[in-house]
Design a protein around this motif. Structure first.
Motif, PDB file in Angstrom:
ATOM      1  N   ASP A 131       0.815  -1.210   0.000  1.00 55.85           N
ATOM      2  CA  ASP A 131       0.000   0.000   0.000  1.00 55.85           C
ATOM      3  C   ASP A 131       0.853   1.265   0.000  1.00 55.85           C
ATOM      4  O   ASP A 131       0.541   2.238  -0.695  1.00 55.85           O
ATOM      5  N   ALA A 132       1.949   1.241   0.755  1.00 54.38           N
ATOM      6  CA  ALA A 132       2.842   2.412   0.804  1.00 54.38           C
ATOM      7  C   ALA A 132       3.518   2.646  -0.539  1.00 54.38           C
ATOM      8  O   ALA A 132       3.708   3.788  -0.961  1.00 54.38           O
ATOM      9  N   ALA A 133       3.856   1.563  -1.240  1.00 55.62           N
ATOM     10  CA  ALA A 133       4.544   1.684  -2.524  1.00 55.62           C
ATOM     11  C   ALA A 133       3.588   1.964  -3.667  1.00 55.62           C
ATOM     12  O   ALA A 133       4.011   2.402  -4.745  1.00 55.62           O
ATOM     13  N   HIS A 134       2.295   1.743  -3.466  1.00 56.52           N
ATOM     14  CA  HIS A 134       1.323   1.882  -4.561  1.00 56.52           C
ATOM     15  C   HIS A 134       0.205   2.857  -4.208  1.00 56.52           C
ATOM     16  O   HIS A 134      -0.962   2.605  -4.492  1.00 56.52           O
ATOM     17  N   THR A 135       0.557   3.962  -3.607  1.00 56.77           N
ATOM     18  CA  THR A 135      -0.449   4.987  -3.331  1.00 56.77           C
ATOM     19  C   THR A 135      -0.749   5.721  -4.629  1.00 56.77           C
ATOM     20  O   THR A 135       0.146   6.187  -5.319  1.00 56.77           O
TER      21      THR A 135
END
Length: 136
Positions: A131-135
């Motif tokens: 989730d952090a890498a694909h915001t």
């Protein structure tokens, strides 16, 4: 979908997707659909604890309606995973128990639940990283 519905919808142009058995899925899809169903798993888990009457099952499985429990137990009986016994009393009493085949499925479901508990923290961490890498 009815209990007897087993047809597979053909792809555009009439072509069937090739499965593990070539053009025929060998019935694997239907079996996996049954055991992958949310209510089936919960009924199997509850019956793995012992014989249950209908209302006991319904109380033990939060959110299941009477209709869905009826359909699920009927399908499991049809598949040979659950045995339904009706007692000639007034009112009639009905109980459900796992067959030997149902017990073997319950063992695998239990193993999957154990695996899930063992890996839930790692899965949660992987999701946070994703989730952090694909915001977007």
């Amino acid at each position: 979908m009815s209990v007897r519905h087993t047809a597979v919808t053909p792809q555009a142009g009439g072509a069937q997707a090739a499965g593990p058995c070539g053009d025929d899925d060998c019935g694997i899809r239907e079996v996996l659909d049954r055991i992958g169903d949310k209510w089936t798993v919960l009924v199997i888990v509850e019956l793995s604890k012992g014989v249950r009457r209908f209302r006991e099952l319904q109380r033990a499985i939060p959110g299941i309606s009477q209709r869905m429990l009826t359909l699920t137990t009927r399908r499991l009986c049809r598949d040979g995973l659950v045995e339904r016994t009706v007692y000639a009393t007034i009112p009639p009493q009905v109980d459900y128990r796992l067959t030997a085949m149902g017990q073997s499925l319950a063992t695998m479901v239990s193993d999957l639940a154990d695996w899930s508990r063992e890996h839930k923290d790692a899965i949660g961490e992987a999701r946070r990283h994703w989730d952090a890498a694909h915001t977007e």
